[in-house]
Structures are given as structure tokens and as C-alpha cells.
Design an enzyme around this catalytic site. Sequence first.
Site, short mmCIF file in Angstrom:
data_model
loop_
_atom_site.label_atom_id
_atom_site.label_comp_id
_atom_site.label_asym_id
_atom_site.label_seq_id
_atom_site.Cartn_x
_atom_site.Cartn_y
_atom_site.Cartn_z
N ARG A 50 -9.03 7.86 -14.56
CA ARG A 50 -10.06 7.02 -13.60
C ARG A 50 -11.19 6.80 -14.65
O ARG A 50 -11.68 5.64 -14.49
CB ARG A 50 -10.21 7.86 -12.46
CG ARG A 50 -8.96 7.94 -11.47
CD ARG A 50 -9.52 8.59 -9.97
NE ARG A 50 -10.44 7.68 -9.30
CZ ARG A 50 -11.62 7.73 -9.17
NH1 ARG A 50 -12.30 8.71 -9.96
NH2 ARG A 50 -12.41 6.65 -8.55
N GLY B 52 -9.36 4.17 2.26
CA GLY B 52 -10.95 3.49 1.85
C GLY B 52 -11.90 4.35 1.96
O GLY B 52 -12.88 3.97 1.53
N GLY C 113 -6.19 8.38 1.82
CA GLY C 113 -5.51 9.22 0.50
C GLY C 113 -6.55 10.06 0.11
O GLY C 113 -6.70 11.36 0.34
N ARG C 114 -7.49 9.42 -0.69
CA ARG C 114 -8.58 10.13 -1.58
C ARG C 114 -9.42 11.00 -0.49
O ARG C 114 -9.71 11.97 -1.06
CB ARG C 114 -9.48 8.82 -2.03
CG ARG C 114 -10.59 9.45 -2.89
CD ARG C 114 -11.72 8.21 -3.05
NE ARG C 114 -11.21 7.12 -3.29
CZ ARG C 114 -10.42 6.39 -4.48
NH1 ARG C 114 -11.00 7.10 -5.43
NH2 ARG C 114 -10.12 5.42 -4.64
N TYR D 169 -11.90 2.98 -14.83
CA TYR D 169 -12.73 2.48 -14.01
C TYR D 169 -14.23 2.84 -14.39
O TYR D 169 -15.21 2.38 -13.81
CB TYR D 169 -12.81 2.81 -12.43
CG TYR D 169 -11.51 2.60 -11.90
CD1 TYR D 169 -10.59 1.55 -11.66
CD2 TYR D 169 -10.50 3.96 -11.35
CE1 TYR D 169 -9.53 1.33 -11.13
CE2 TYR D 169 -9.54 3.61 -10.84
CZ TYR D 169 -8.89 2.55 -10.47
OH TYR D 169 -7.66 2.30 -9.90
N GLU E 108 -4.80 5.57 7.10
CA GLU E 108 -3.72 5.90 5.92
C GLU E 108 -4.62 6.41 4.81
O GLU E 108 -4.66 6.01 3.70
CB GLU E 108 -3.17 4.57 5.39
CG GLU E 108 -2.24 4.04 6.40
CD GLU E 108 -1.92 2.63 5.81
OE1 GLU E 108 -2.55 1.88 4.80
OE2 GLU E 108 -0.92 2.20 6.49
N CYS F 183 -5.61 8.31 -29.09
CA CYS F 183 -6.20 7.36 -30.21
C CYS F 183 -6.65 5.96 -29.44
O CYS F 183 -5.98 4.89 -29.45
CB CYS F 183 -4.81 6.83 -31.11
SG CYS F 183 -4.47 8.44 -31.86
N GLU F 184 -7.55 6.19 -28.51
CA GLU F 184 -8.24 5.25 -27.57
C GLU F 184 -9.71 5.40 -27.27
O GLU F 184 -9.77 6.79 -26.95
CB GLU F 184 -7.46 4.92 -26.34
CG GLU F 184 -6.18 4.43 -26.37
CD GLU F 184 -6.60 2.74 -26.13
OE1 GLU F 184 -7.74 2.27 -26.04
OE2 GLU F 184 -5.80 2.06 -26.62
C1 PLP Z 1 -3.75 2.91 -1.77
C2 PLP Z 1 -3.59 2.81 -0.28
C3 PLP Z 1 -4.37 3.73 0.68
C4 PLP Z 1 -5.10 4.79 0.23
O1 PLP Z 1 -6.39 4.52 0.04
P1 PLP Z 1 -7.34 5.71 -0.39
O2 PLP Z 1 -8.50 4.90 -1.00
O3 PLP Z 1 -6.92 6.67 -1.24
O4 PLP Z 1 -7.48 6.10 0.99
C5 PLP Z 1 -3.81 3.48 1.91
N1 PLP Z 1 -3.11 2.29 2.59
C6 PLP Z 1 -2.64 1.54 1.48
C7 PLP Z 1 -1.57 0.69 1.80
C8 PLP Z 1 -2.72 1.64 0.09
O5 PLP Z 1 -2.35 1.07 -0.76
#
Ligand code: PLP
Length: 408
Positions: free
Chosen positions: A305, A229, A269-270, A309, A267, A336-337
Amino acid sequence: MPNFTLNDDVFTKAAELFGTPLYLYDEKGIRDNIKRLKDAFSWNKNYRQYYAVKALPNPEILKIMLQEGCGLDVSSETELLLADMVGAKGKDIFFSANAMPMHELKMARERQAHINLDDISDIDTLLSFGKPPEMLCLRYNPGGSFSSENDIMGSPGQSKYGFTRKQLTDGLIKLKAAGVKGFGLHALLVSNSKLPDYYPRLAKLLIETGIELEKETGVIFSYINLSGGIGIAYKPEDKPSDIYGLADEVKKVFSKYGKLDMPLYTELGRYITGPYGFLIARVIHEKDIYKRYIGLDACAANLMRPAMYGAYHHIHVAYKRDMPHSTMYDVTGCLCENNDKFAIDRMLPKIDMGDLVIIHDAGAHSFSMGYQYNGRLRSAEVLYTIDGEYKLIRRKETSEDYFATLYF
Ligand SMILES: *Cc1c(COP(=O)(O)O)cnc(C)c1O
């Protein structure tokens, strides 16, 4: 400010070698970023980052995560198999799923992964496999609202994830009776947060809730998982998240409750790969009607994205970074969107046919959200290695790939 560490020769060379559209990932950027993250949280002796595989599920990227000491956060059968492919074992894996198919939970159990239960009903599913694991994590949904500037997951009360507060108590009593020895507490309440207090506030919520639950049920919480997040600077005026500042605030929370030794997991990601991925596309069309349009050989099927969004992705035109941004364009794909637009009313340098366009911050939730609408296929992915080599880590799809699942 979006990431401008690579120069245009790198993008041009990659486009020459593999054609466009093309995803390029900067290995050095990713590795350095992980090192900074680990350094920022090094006050916690058992800190571990589990990379959210869904953000960029290429095994070459996942290998980098393991080499840098991270684990993998997975949430499906296929992602579990990807974790197998790169040699992730046991507690290298954090398995979180939602509306989880039973056999996937079983696969995670067989691998002795960390298991993060999303719902009170998952407990019976898990117990049906026999003796439960020694340690389990529960995902908490506090309900109400947890402020965020992004409306995707701003109010936990509207979100489908996690246990309610009361269900945590009931679940823990049941799991304790079934012989589970230690617990983790997890929550993911906000997406792409650039608020410096998101992690600290979440840490406080999880620690306080954990202490209450220990009193109520007699269980012991062995770790907390702040999940993902943390946001990145998509817009030029955005400040990047200050990971050192944020980690220090989390430390203060841990310290206040005397929990400095309690393991902390994330956890992300982004935050890890987002700024280090680029979608490279070629200008193949220009059109002047009521507005001025630039058509690319990439489309929303490659990067959804903006269409999904309204997300901002910074765009620059190769070798025109320093030219005056004097022309207003909508930058579009070929679907075609009408929402297939990478940018709307964007001021850019005067663009010519054949120019190379680089779309920034496409290293997470970008390629992986791709689809095949209109018969548009997924592009190749290239890793720009630490040694300055261009390593093809996924070929582009062909029509044969598209037809491969048909019975005709
Ligand atoms: C999507 C997700 C993340 C990663 O979220 P980011 O916004 O990319 O940091 C971590 N844990 C779980 C369970 C997720 O579904």
C-alpha cells in the site's frame, strides 16, 4: 489514532515463535469490532454484513466472520472455493465480480449465492444458464463525481463498475420479463472514506433510485447493499469512523422514506479487520547517505500500500513507544525498486539494529495484495487468539513454492 491495544510483548513473542517478517491478527479486536457494527445497525432487523474476502482471505479469519453471523462477499473462483472451505452456503455468500468470467458466475449460481451483476451484458450470461434466480442484485454507477478524500475511486464517472442509470431501467425490464421476483441495489463509490456522510448519502441515493425504478418498471426492491468503503484511522491525527453515528444517520434516511423494514447489507472489508492486523519486521540494515535509511526484512512485496498508493501506515519500534521521536528516517524494504519504502521522512525514536518494528493497520488489503517480485516471498500469518495463543494460520512461502508452477 492507530490501534495500540496490544503490547510489545505480544509482538516480540510472535517474532520469537515464527520469525519475521510476520503478520499478526488480533482475534478479540476483530470480534469486538463486528459486535459493535452489528449493534450499531441493529435497528434494521435484517441487517447483514458480508465480509469482503479480498481484504484478508485467510479461512481462519473467514470462520470468525461466519461465527459472528456475517456472510462473505466474494469475487472470484478461488474466493468462492474459500467460502466453500469454511462452510458458507447459499445466501451466506454475496458474489460480486467485474469483467466476470462466465464459469465463475455459473459457480455462484450453482451455490445459490446472492448475485450482484456488474454490467448489462451479465444478464444474458446469467439467462444462458437457464431459469434465473428469484432475487438479483444490480450494481449502480451514478457517473459524475461522488466526493472522497482519496483519489482511487473518487469519481464514479471514471470507475469501471456498475450499470448506468439507463441500463438499470433496461436491465430490470428484461430481468422482470425473465421471471426475477425481487431485486437489490448496490453501489461502492468511495474507498477508505472517513466522511461521516458517505453511507447516509449512499443510502439516500440507492433508496431514491430504487423508488424511481419501481415506478418506471414495476419491479420491487427487496434490499439495498451499501457495500464497503468505510475508512479507518491510519494516521495519528485521524479520528476513527464513528460507526454508531453513521448507522444512526443511515437509519434516519431509511425512516424518511418509510423503509425501516427493508433489509440493509454491507460488505465492509477494511473497516472490519484493518486496525487489527500488524506487520512485524526486524531492522536488518541501516544506511546513512543523503538521507538516513532503516532497512527491514519486510518489503513492499509483503505490504504494497505505501508503494502503490503512497498510503500512510503508522510504525512503532517495540519498547520505544514513549521515547522521543527525534530522528528522521526513510524505512525501506529490500526490493530493487525505489518506491519500496514503508515510510518517508518519518520521525521515529533512535533505531538500533535488531529492533522490532511494528507496522500498523495491516489487517486489510495488506497480506492479500502481496506478490513475489525479486523472488521475495510471502510471510506467515498468525492469529493472536482470544485465549492469548499464537496460532499459525499460514506458513511462510519457501523457494519451492515459488518454483512449484514452473516447467523447467
Ligand atoms: C473491495 C470491495 C469491498 C470492500 O471494500 P473496503 O474498502 O475494504 O470496505 C466490498 N465490496 C466489493 C464489491 C469490493 O470490491
